[in-house]
Design an enzyme around this catalytic site. Structure first.
Site, PDB file in Angstrom:
ATOM      1  N   ASN A 177     -10.380  -2.760  -6.918  1.00 50.41           N
ATOM      2  CA  ASN A 177      -9.550  -1.744  -7.590  1.00 50.41           C
ATOM      3  C   ASN A 177     -10.087  -1.322  -8.964  1.00 50.41           C
ATOM      4  O   ASN A 177      -9.643  -0.316  -9.519  1.00 50.41           O
ATOM      5  CB  ASN A 177      -8.094  -2.224  -7.740  1.00 50.41           C
ATOM      6  CG  ASN A 177      -7.296  -2.177  -6.456  1.00 50.41           C
ATOM      7  OD1 ASN A 177      -6.348  -2.934  -6.265  1.00 50.41           O
ATOM      8  ND2 ASN A 177      -7.651  -1.280  -5.551  1.00 50.41           N
ATOM      9  N   ARG A 193       0.286   7.638  -2.642  1.00 50.63           N
ATOM     10  CA  ARG A 193       0.740   8.706  -1.745  1.00 50.63           C
ATOM     11  C   ARG A 193       2.228   8.980  -1.911  1.00 50.63           C
ATOM     12  O   ARG A 193       2.684  10.111  -1.817  1.00 50.63           O
ATOM     13  CB  ARG A 193       0.405   8.343  -0.284  1.00 50.63           C
ATOM     14  CG  ARG A 193      -1.031   8.661   0.080  1.00 50.63           C
ATOM     15  CD  ARG A 193      -1.453   7.970   1.335  1.00 50.63           C
ATOM     16  NE  ARG A 193      -1.642   6.547   1.102  1.00 50.63           N
ATOM     17  CZ  ARG A 193      -1.755   5.640   2.073  1.00 50.63           C
ATOM     18  NH1 ARG A 193      -1.667   6.008   3.321  1.00 50.63           N
ATOM     19  NH2 ARG A 193      -1.957   4.379   1.775  1.00 50.63           N
ATOM     20  N   ASP A 197       0.827  -1.210   0.000  1.00 48.62           N
ATOM     21  CA  ASP A 197       0.000   0.000   0.000  1.00 48.62           C
ATOM     22  C   ASP A 197       0.862   1.260   0.000  1.00 48.62           C
ATOM     23  O   ASP A 197       1.956   1.263   0.554  1.00 48.62           O
ATOM     24  CB  ASP A 197      -0.905  -0.028   1.244  1.00 48.62           C
ATOM     25  CG  ASP A 197      -2.024   0.994   1.159  1.00 48.62           C
ATOM     26  OD1 ASP A 197      -2.302   1.488   0.045  1.00 48.62           O
ATOM     27  OD2 ASP A 197      -2.610   1.305   2.202  1.00 48.62           O
TER      28      ASP A 197
HETATM   29  C1  FPP Z   1      -1.623   0.188  -3.520  1.00 49.44           C
HETATM   30  O1  FPP Z   1      -1.195   1.519  -3.504  1.00 49.44           O
HETATM   31  C2  FPP Z   1      -1.027  -0.540  -4.644  1.00 49.44           C
HETATM   32  C3  FPP Z   1      -1.732  -1.117  -5.669  1.00 49.44           C
HETATM   33  C4  FPP Z   1      -3.192  -1.047  -5.772  1.00 49.44           C
HETATM   34  C5  FPP Z   1      -1.057  -1.818  -6.772  1.00 49.44           C
HETATM   35  C6  FPP Z   1       0.161  -2.590  -6.395  1.00 49.44           C
HETATM   36  C7  FPP Z   1       0.875  -2.958  -7.632  1.00 49.44           C
HETATM   37  C8  FPP Z   1       2.212  -2.968  -7.829  1.00 49.44           C
HETATM   38  C9  FPP Z   1       3.205  -2.735  -6.770  1.00 49.44           C
HETATM   39  C10 FPP Z   1       2.770  -3.202  -9.176  1.00 49.44           C
HETATM   40  C11 FPP Z   1       2.508  -4.522  -9.749  1.00 49.44           C
HETATM   41  C12 FPP Z   1       1.275  -4.432 -10.554  1.00 49.44           C
HETATM   42  C13 FPP Z   1       0.625  -5.457 -11.122  1.00 49.44           C
HETATM   43  C14 FPP Z   1      -0.757  -5.253 -11.639  1.00 49.44           C
HETATM   44  C15 FPP Z   1       1.245  -6.818 -11.230  1.00 49.44           C
HETATM   45  P1  FPP Z   1      -2.286   2.648  -3.650  1.00 49.44           P
HETATM   46  O2  FPP Z   1      -2.387   3.032  -5.079  1.00 49.44           O
HETATM   47  O3  FPP Z   1      -3.569   2.208  -3.031  1.00 49.44           O
HETATM   48  O4  FPP Z   1      -1.643   3.810  -2.823  1.00 49.44           O
HETATM   49  P2  FPP Z   1      -2.420   4.966  -2.047  1.00 49.44           P
HETATM   50  O5  FPP Z   1      -3.239   4.306  -0.960  1.00 49.44           O
HETATM   51  O6  FPP Z   1      -1.300   5.793  -1.495  1.00 49.44           O
HETATM   52  O7  FPP Z   1      -3.248   5.687  -3.062  1.00 49.44           O
END
Ligand code: FPP
Length: 241
Positions: A58, A14, A10
């Site tokens: 998502n 951010r 996660d």
């Molecule tokens: C959460 O951060 C992360 C994700 C929803 C995607 C994780 C994916 C990867 C690390 C890359 C690999 C990808 C694939 C499809 C194989 P967030 O976007 O929710 O962060 P935030 O809460 O800060 O907005």
């Protein structure tokens, strides 16, 4: 050492926002970290790593981010496939793979099949995955088997239910790590994590690497896992008179 570690990666968005970068740049940097963490897990003797790459929820994100994530996933697989083979990594996918875009699903399933004989380490990618959806699907399978007369309702216990989950045949996670300081499981491996230890890392996922993994493992080793027993039983001490 935990046999199986699950990671909720996660904080990519951010991390990017804090640097004035587009969210997809956060995902790209997060993806680089993933391969560093896979290498660390192999070196440390962890047998299975499950990462939450895309949740069933998502899809609600902006369309541009969703398609960008799948393009990134497809590119990652192509760029790192030979490295995964070299390290004898078995790739598995959990989640509703059938609903993924064709350009991502094809190469992914090919890679899963090609790596089926590897046994040094298992990388499980949760894609279009949700624990509640997984439980509902398992219940549906069991109901169909009962209706078809292949199973009696009274035979259904946890072992039978578990064998219809996407994770059938895998050990339960011993340790779940979530980055970015959030204390939530967000529909990730809910049934399998019944006795998992949970470690919350304060770093955003693109800042999580080997030192942070080692800190999570130190935290794990400091816990007493009781599985419903008393501390005395676990430590092998004689019961109090
Ligand atoms: C959460 O951060 C992360 C994700 C929803 C995607 C994780 C994916 C990867 C690390 C890359 C690999 C990808 C694939 C499809 C194989 P967030 O976007 O929710 O962060 P935030 O809460 O800060 O907005």
């Amino acid at each position: 050492m935990p046999r199986h570690v699950g990671i909720i990666m996660d904080g990519n968005g951010r991390w990017a926002a804090a640097r004035g970068l587009p969210r997809l740049e956060g995902h790209r940097r997060g993806a680089e970290r993933l391969f560093e963490v896979i290498d660390a897990c192999i070196d440390l003797g962890i047998g299975t790593l499950t990462v939450f790459a895309f949740s069933a929820e998502n899809w609600k994100r902006p369309q541009e981010e969703v398609s960008g994530l799948f393009k990134l996933g497809e590119w990652l697989l192509r760029a790192h496939l030979s490295r995964l083979h070299r390290r004898k990594v078995r790739l598995r996918v959990i989640g509703d793979v059938a609903s993924l875009p064709d350009f991502a699903r094809g190469p992914l399933l090919e890679a899963v099949e090609a790596s089926a004989g590897h046994d040094a380490f298992t990388l499980v990618v949760a894609l279009n995955y949700g624990a509640r959806q997984e439980a509902a699907q398992a219940a549906r399978k069991l109901a169909e088997e009962v209706v078809a007369g292949r199973l009696r309702a009274e035979q259904i216990d946890w072992t039978v239910l578990e064998s219809r989950l996407d994770t059938a045949g895998q050990p339960d996670p011993d340790l779940i790590i979530r980055t970015s300081g959030e204390f939530r499981l967000s529909n990730f491996l809910l049934l399998q994590s019944a006795y998992a230890e949970i470690h919350i890392a304060k770093e955003y996922w693109p800042d999580f690497g080997r030192p942070q993994l080692e800190a999570a493992l130190d935290d794990y080793r400091s816990r007493e896992r009781r599985f419903g027993m008393t501390g005395q039983q676990v430590q092998g001490a004689p019961p109090a008179p």
